[in-house]
Design a protein around this motif. Structure first.
Motif, PDB file in Angstrom:
ATOM      1  N   ALA A  21       0.813  -1.213   0.000  1.00  0.00           N
ATOM      2  CA  ALA A  21       0.000   0.000   0.000  1.00  0.00           C
ATOM      3  C   ALA A  21       0.848   1.266   0.000  1.00  0.00           C
ATOM      4  CB  ALA A  21      -0.928  -0.016   1.204  1.00  0.00           C
ATOM      5  N   SER A  22       1.891   1.291   0.835  1.00  0.00           N
ATOM      6  CA  SER A  22       2.682   2.520   0.966  1.00  0.00           C
ATOM      7  C   SER A  22       3.484   2.826  -0.293  1.00  0.00           C
ATOM      8  CB  SER A  22       3.622   2.415   2.167  1.00  0.00           C
ATOM      9  OG  SER A  22       4.525   1.340   1.999  1.00  0.00           O
ATOM     10  N   SER A  23       3.642   1.854  -1.174  1.00  0.00           N
ATOM     11  CA  SER A  23       4.314   2.105  -2.447  1.00  0.00           C
ATOM     12  C   SER A  23       3.349   2.642  -3.499  1.00  0.00           C
ATOM     13  CB  SER A  23       4.956   0.816  -2.976  1.00  0.00           C
ATOM     14  OG  SER A  23       5.954   0.354  -2.109  1.00  0.00           O
ATOM     15  N   LEU A  24       2.081   2.195  -3.439  1.00  0.00           N
ATOM     16  CA  LEU A  24       1.122   2.582  -4.476  1.00  0.00           C
ATOM     17  C   LEU A  24       0.465   3.936  -4.220  1.00  0.00           C
ATOM     18  CD1 LEU A  24      -0.910  -0.578  -5.616  1.00  0.00           C
ATOM     19  CD2 LEU A  24       0.559   0.918  -6.987  1.00  0.00           C
ATOM     20  N   ALA A  56      -9.736  10.507 -11.538  1.00  0.00           N
ATOM     21  CA  ALA A  56     -10.723   9.807 -10.713  1.00  0.00           C
ATOM     22  C   ALA A  56     -10.268   8.390 -10.378  1.00  0.00           C
ATOM     23  CB  ALA A  56     -12.074   9.778 -11.426  1.00  0.00           C
ATOM     24  N   GLU A  57      -9.688   7.704 -11.350  1.00  0.00           N
ATOM     25  CA  GLU A  57      -9.202   6.339 -11.111  1.00  0.00           C
ATOM     26  C   GLU A  57      -8.077   6.317 -10.083  1.00  0.00           C
ATOM     27  OE1 GLU A  57     -10.206   4.745 -15.645  1.00  0.00           O
ATOM     28  OE2 GLU A  57      -8.140   5.215 -15.044  1.00  0.00           O
ATOM     29  N   MET A  58      -7.151   7.248 -10.207  1.00  0.00           N
ATOM     30  CA  MET A  58      -6.035   7.285  -9.257  1.00  0.00           C
ATOM     31  C   MET A  58      -6.495   7.728  -7.866  1.00  0.00           C
ATOM     32  SD  MET A  58      -3.356   6.146 -10.825  1.00  0.00           S
ATOM     33  CE  MET A  58      -4.565   4.994 -11.528  1.00  0.00           C
ATOM     34  N   ALA A  59      -7.474   8.621  -7.821  1.00  0.00           N
ATOM     35  CA  ALA A  59      -8.017   9.032  -6.524  1.00  0.00           C
ATOM     36  C   ALA A  59      -8.722   7.860  -5.854  1.00  0.00           C
ATOM     37  CB  ALA A  59      -8.982  10.196  -6.709  1.00  0.00           C
ATOM     38  N   ALA A  60      -9.436   7.056  -6.636  1.00  0.00           N
ATOM     39  CA  ALA A  60     -10.102   5.872  -6.086  1.00  0.00           C
ATOM     40  C   ALA A  60      -9.080   4.883  -5.550  1.00  0.00           C
ATOM     41  CB  ALA A  60     -10.962   5.209  -7.162  1.00  0.00           C
ATOM     42  N   LEU A  61      -7.994   4.693  -6.288  1.00  0.00           N
ATOM     43  CA  LEU A  61      -6.941   3.778  -5.848  1.00  0.00           C
ATOM     44  C   LEU A  61      -6.334   4.257  -4.526  1.00  0.00           C
ATOM     45  CD1 LEU A  61      -5.058   1.366  -6.309  1.00  0.00           C
ATOM     46  CD2 LEU A  61      -3.646   2.851  -7.770  1.00  0.00           C
ATOM     47  N   ALA A  62      -5.996   5.548  -4.453  1.00  0.00           N
ATOM     48  CA  ALA A  62      -5.420   6.089  -3.223  1.00  0.00           C
ATOM     49  C   ALA A  62      -6.398   5.967  -2.062  1.00  0.00           C
ATOM     50  CB  ALA A  62      -5.022   7.546  -3.429  1.00  0.00           C
ATOM     51  N   ALA A  63      -7.675   6.227  -2.318  1.00  0.00           N
ATOM     52  CA  ALA A  63      -8.671   6.206  -1.250  1.00  0.00           C
ATOM     53  C   ALA A  63      -8.821   4.816  -0.649  1.00  0.00           C
ATOM     54  CB  ALA A  63     -10.024   6.690  -1.791  1.00  0.00           C
ATOM     55  N   ASP A  69      -6.153  -0.425   3.828  1.00  0.00           N
ATOM     56  CA  ASP A  69      -4.798  -0.933   4.049  1.00  0.00           C
ATOM     57  C   ASP A  69      -4.058  -0.148   5.118  1.00  0.00           C
ATOM     58  OD1 ASP A  69      -3.761  -2.735   1.281  1.00  0.00           O
ATOM     59  OD2 ASP A  69      -5.698  -1.766   1.331  1.00  0.00           O
ATOM     60  N   LEU A  70      -4.097   1.177   5.035  1.00  0.00           N
ATOM     61  CA  LEU A  70      -3.268   1.993   5.905  1.00  0.00           C
ATOM     62  C   LEU A  70      -4.036   2.618   7.072  1.00  0.00           C
ATOM     63  CD1 LEU A  70      -1.062   3.710   3.168  1.00  0.00           C
ATOM     64  CD2 LEU A  70      -0.521   1.719   4.593  1.00  0.00           C
ATOM     65  N   GLY A  71      -5.354   2.493   7.072  1.00  0.00           N
ATOM     66  CA  GLY A  71      -6.143   2.957   8.203  1.00  0.00           C
ATOM     67  C   GLY A  71      -6.194   4.455   8.380  1.00  0.00           C
ATOM     68  N   ASP A  72      -6.021   5.211   7.289  1.00  0.00           N
ATOM     69  CA  ASP A  72      -6.066   6.675   7.361  1.00  0.00           C
ATOM     70  C   ASP A  72      -7.375   7.142   6.721  1.00  0.00           C
ATOM     71  OD1 ASP A  72      -5.726   9.415   7.153  1.00  0.00           O
ATOM     72  OD2 ASP A  72      -3.595   9.278   6.683  1.00  0.00           O
ATOM     73  N   ARG A  73      -8.434   7.113   7.508  1.00  0.00           N
ATOM     74  CA  ARG A  73      -9.767   7.384   6.970  1.00  0.00           C
ATOM     75  C   ARG A  73      -9.924   8.842   6.518  1.00  0.00           C
ATOM     76  NH1 ARG A  73     -12.357   2.955   9.475  1.00  0.00           N
ATOM     77  NH2 ARG A  73     -11.291   1.226   8.465  1.00  0.00           N
ATOM     78  N   GLN A 258       0.886  -5.036   3.345  1.00  0.00           N
ATOM     79  CA  GLN A 258       0.571  -4.016   4.357  1.00  0.00           C
ATOM     80  C   GLN A 258      -0.937  -3.780   4.497  1.00  0.00           C
ATOM     81  OE1 GLN A 258       2.831  -0.742   2.771  1.00  0.00           O
ATOM     82  NE2 GLN A 258       4.772  -1.530   3.511  1.00  0.00           N
ATOM     83  N   HIS A 259      -1.689  -4.849   4.631  1.00  0.00           N
ATOM     84  CA  HIS A 259      -3.145  -4.756   4.752  1.00  0.00           C
ATOM     85  C   HIS A 259      -3.516  -4.738   6.227  1.00  0.00           C
ATOM     86  CE1 HIS A 259      -7.416  -5.732   3.948  1.00  0.00           C
ATOM     87  NE2 HIS A 259      -7.172  -5.210   2.771  1.00  0.00           N
ATOM     88  N   ARG A 260      -3.558  -3.535   6.801  1.00  0.00           N
ATOM     89  CA  ARG A 260      -3.721  -3.397   8.241  1.00  0.00           C
ATOM     90  C   ARG A 260      -5.103  -3.816   8.736  1.00  0.00           C
ATOM     91  NH1 ARG A 260       0.491  -0.415   6.940  1.00  0.00           N
ATOM     92  NH2 ARG A 260       2.107   0.083   8.477  1.00  0.00           N
ATOM     93  N   GLU A 261      -6.110  -3.752   7.884  1.00  0.00           N
ATOM     94  CA  GLU A 261      -7.433  -4.224   8.294  1.00  0.00           C
ATOM     95  C   GLU A 261      -7.387  -5.724   8.593  1.00  0.00           C
ATOM     96  OE1 GLU A 261     -11.538  -4.531   9.134  1.00  0.00           O
ATOM     97  OE2 GLU A 261     -10.117  -2.846   9.183  1.00  0.00           O
ATOM     98  N   THR A 262      -6.666  -6.478   7.778  1.00  0.00           N
ATOM     99  CA  THR A 262      -6.518  -7.911   8.055  1.00  0.00           C
ATOM    100  C   THR A 262      -5.708  -8.124   9.329  1.00  0.00           C
ATOM    101  OG1 THR A 262      -6.736  -8.597   5.750  1.00  0.00           O
ATOM    102  CG2 THR A 262      -5.519 -10.075   7.203  1.00  0.00           C
ATOM    103  N   LEU A 263      -4.665  -7.340   9.527  1.00  0.00           N
ATOM    104  CA  LEU A 263      -3.878  -7.437  10.760  1.00  0.00           C
ATOM    105  C   LEU A 263      -4.768  -7.227  11.985  1.00  0.00           C
ATOM    106  CD1 LEU A 263      -0.992  -7.697  11.995  1.00  0.00           C
ATOM    107  CD2 LEU A 263      -0.865  -5.197  11.876  1.00  0.00           C
ATOM    108  N   ARG A 264      -5.638  -6.245  11.912  1.00  0.00           N
ATOM    109  CA  ARG A 264      -6.568  -5.986  13.022  1.00  0.00           C
ATOM    110  C   ARG A 264      -7.479  -7.189  13.253  1.00  0.00           C
ATOM    111  NH1 ARG A 264     -11.541  -5.229  13.794  1.00  0.00           N
ATOM    112  NH2 ARG A 264     -12.057  -5.244  11.567  1.00  0.00           N
TER     113      ARG A 264
END
Length: 312
Positions: A21-24, A56-63, A69-73, A258-264
């Motif tokens: 996640a942190s790379s993309l 829009a596609e790149m914004a969706a990917l980042a969101a 993945d990163l838990g930054d709502r 780096q899928h933090r939701e799964t880690l949780r």
């Protein structure tokens, strides 16, 4: 040049299945900045709309990466809102459905399942106004998850049936604007996860088995979430060793993507199982600690992701 840019964007969207996640996130952000430097609103309409679709596609990917993945709502919502406004501006049912579906996950996982369902049904409506067949199928699957999160079994089953009906028809995949991919293997994963949310643990296991048998080996994120769902189903059914085995498989993939939701979720499951005091639960606890340490170290060494979306 615009065609090449869109092709690169499609590659990044497919990369969601296996890249950290942190790379993309920085890649998606820099793609948006690149489009802004081309002054899309000063271009002819066809070029303008294509460039803004890329935004829009790149914004969706980042969101989606920032949210799940990163838990930054907070920043996830900012990118999601940017993408949604752009999708509406260029009147794209495909991208409007994508952004609304993404917001359904963020809202539901943030503690508002009814709000998540609202977004999912809006995504279905948007997709029905002219999105690709695969996008229509995906939005129905998202709605099935949101229905199950609210305890509505009829809604879950009817939505998933509709998703599979669309998947069984002809596809127009040159129009697909979604993140990664959606097919029958993912529909099986949705079915298992939906049944899990409804507490149907034994019923969930065959669907999750089928999903993991069929998911492409490169779809690391999708396999990761399927493993933790199957682990939770095994735990609910009282199969402690099997739950821990899937928990280990999920953590191995968390370390890669780096899928933090799964880690949780693995952490929550382990807390429920550790009173059994078996070698399996102790081993999972050690693996959980190691994975948390690994992600903490990776967070300090990866590319900076603490920026927000630029204005278009």
């Amino acid at each position: 040049m615009v065609d090449e840019l869109r092709s690169i964007g499609a590659t990044y969207r497919r990369s969601y299945k296996s890249f950290p996640a942190s790379s993309l996130v920085p890649v998606a952000h820099h793609q948006i900045e690149l489009v802004i430097s081309l002054r899309p609103k000063d271009q002819p309409e066809a070029v303008r709309n294509s460039l803004l679709a890329h935004v829009a596609e790149m914004a969706a990917l980042a969101a989606i990466l920032l949210s799940i993945d990163l838990g930054d709502r907070e920043r996830a919502d900012a990118y999601g809102e940017l993408g949604y406004q752009v999708a509406k501006e260029i009147q794209s049912p495909e991208l409007t459905a994508l952004l609304l579906g993404g917001r359904a996950f963020g809202t539901s996982y943030g503690g508002d399942p009814d709000g998540g369902l609202d977004y999912a049904l809006a995504a279905v409506d948007a997709a029905e106004r002219g999105a690709s067949a695969r996008m229509r199928a995906w939005t129905h699957a998202v709605a099935s998850e949101m229905y199950s999160s609210t305890g509505d079994e009829h809604g879950f089953r009817s939505s998933l049936e509709e998703s599979r009906t669309v998947l069984s028809g002809s596809m127009d995949d040159e129009r697909w604007g979604g993140i990664s991919w959606f097919d029958e293997s993912k529909a099986s994963a949705y079915e298992g996860s939906d049944l899990l949310r409804l507490g149907r643990y034994d019923e969930a296991l065959p669907s999750l088995d089928r999903a993991l048998d069929r998911l492409d080996p490169e779809m690391l994120r999708h396999r990761c979430t399927a493993h933790i769902a199957r682990a939770e189903a095994h735990a609910g059914a009282g199969h402690i060793d099997a739950a821990c085995q899937d928990g280990h498989a999920a953590l191995d993939l968390v370390a890669r993507i780096q899928h933090r939701e799964t880690l949780r979720r693995v952490g929550d499951m382990h807390r429920k199982l550790r009173s059994a005091r078996t070698s399996a639960t102790r081993g999972l606890g050690e693996h959980l600690i190691d994975t948390r340490s690994l992600l903490a170290a990776a967070g300090g060494a990866t590319l900076r992701t603490d920026f927000g979306p630029p204005k278009v």
